[in-house]
Design an enzyme around this catalytic site. Structure first.
Site, short mmCIF file in Angstrom:
data_model
loop_
_atom_site.label_atom_id
_atom_site.label_comp_id
_atom_site.label_asym_id
_atom_site.label_seq_id
_atom_site.Cartn_x
_atom_site.Cartn_y
_atom_site.Cartn_z
CB CYS A 100 -0.66 -0.06 1.42
SG CYS A 100 -2.11 1.12 0.47
CG HIS B 73 -3.28 -2.89 3.91
ND1 HIS B 73 -1.36 -2.86 4.41
CD2 HIS B 73 -3.75 -2.14 3.17
CE1 HIS B 73 -2.06 -1.05 4.13
NE2 HIS B 73 -3.23 -1.25 3.66
CD GLU C 127 0.39 -5.21 5.82
OE1 GLU C 127 0.27 -6.06 4.80
OE2 GLU C 127 -0.07 -4.20 5.52
N1 GLN Z 1 -3.99 6.83 0.57
C1 GLN Z 1 -1.93 6.14 1.76
C2 GLN Z 1 -1.57 6.98 0.26
O1 GLN Z 1 -2.11 7.94 -0.27
C3 GLN Z 1 -2.33 4.67 1.50
C4 GLN Z 1 -3.01 4.05 2.77
C5 GLN Z 1 -2.46 2.77 3.26
O2 GLN Z 1 -1.38 2.35 3.43
N2 GLN Z 1 -3.45 1.84 3.43
O3 GLN Z 1 -0.21 6.77 0.88
#
Ligand code: GLN
Length: 192
Positions: free
Chosen positions: A77, A174, A176
């Protein structure tokens, strides 16, 4: 085998407990010297701008780039955003993976969702057949992959949610935050 988790911001503790579950030694990385003797590094989810700013403040940008040129690295992410070359805006990026990422591509926090993914590479590597249940939280989308980067997984409509470039891995979702350790096992296999 020793895997570091970048512990500046975000859900690094969840990655560490996943790694412990599969019997891997872990190190929380906050300073350049914490990268010594690691076989790989995970960059967790969180807020990519915050992770980037803290990495600049702690003098980690160059050491992380150097580490990623030679070792396995996986961004989940926000971590995937930080690993990428292009996010169509100004923020500190490692630029190690030749992928273009769109932040918050699925909308706001309330638009977070979960879905099952068929990830051939992962199933082959772990000798399993059941799909991978993926959790997306204000997730980025991998708009396009370039050079040596290849698509690891896409949604049914073709939008890319996981990519790999040699020993580098990026996932919009994710692993994790689930009970499924297969992605962590896959990453450890890239690191060894
Ligand atoms: N929206 C976050 C970003 O742009 C990422 C979100 C996340 O890691 N769950 O950094």
């Amino acid at each position: 085998m020793k895997i570091g988790v970048l512990a500046l911001q975000g859900d690094f503790a969840e990655h560490i407990s996943m790694l412990k579950r599969i019997g891997v030694n872990t190190v929380e990385v906050r300073l350049p010297e914490h990268l010594n003797f690691l076989d790989g590094l995970i960059i967790p989810g969180g807020e990519s701008t915050t992770i980037g700013k803290l990495a600049v403040a702690y003098g980690l940008m160059e050491p992380l780039k150097e580490f990623g040129r030679q070792h396995a690295m996986w961004g989940t992410c926000a971590g995937a955003i930080f690993l990428s070359k292009d996010v169509s805006r100004e923020q500190p990026l490692l630029g190690l993976m030749d992928i273009k990422v769109q932040r918050n591509a699925f909308g706001r926090q309330v638009d977070s969702f979960e879905t099952d993914l068929e990830i051939d590479e992962l199933m082959k590597a772990t000798g399993t057949e059941h799909p991978y249940h993926a959790v997306f939280i204000r997730a980025p989308l991998i708009e396009s992959v370039h050079g040596d980067a290849k698509i690891l997984s896409a949604l049914e409509d073709g939008r890319i949610v996981a990519a790999q470039e040699g020993h580098l891995l990026a996932t919009s979702f994710h692993p994790e935050l689930t009970n499924d350790t297969r992605f962590h096992e896959y990453f450890v296999s890239l690191a060894s």
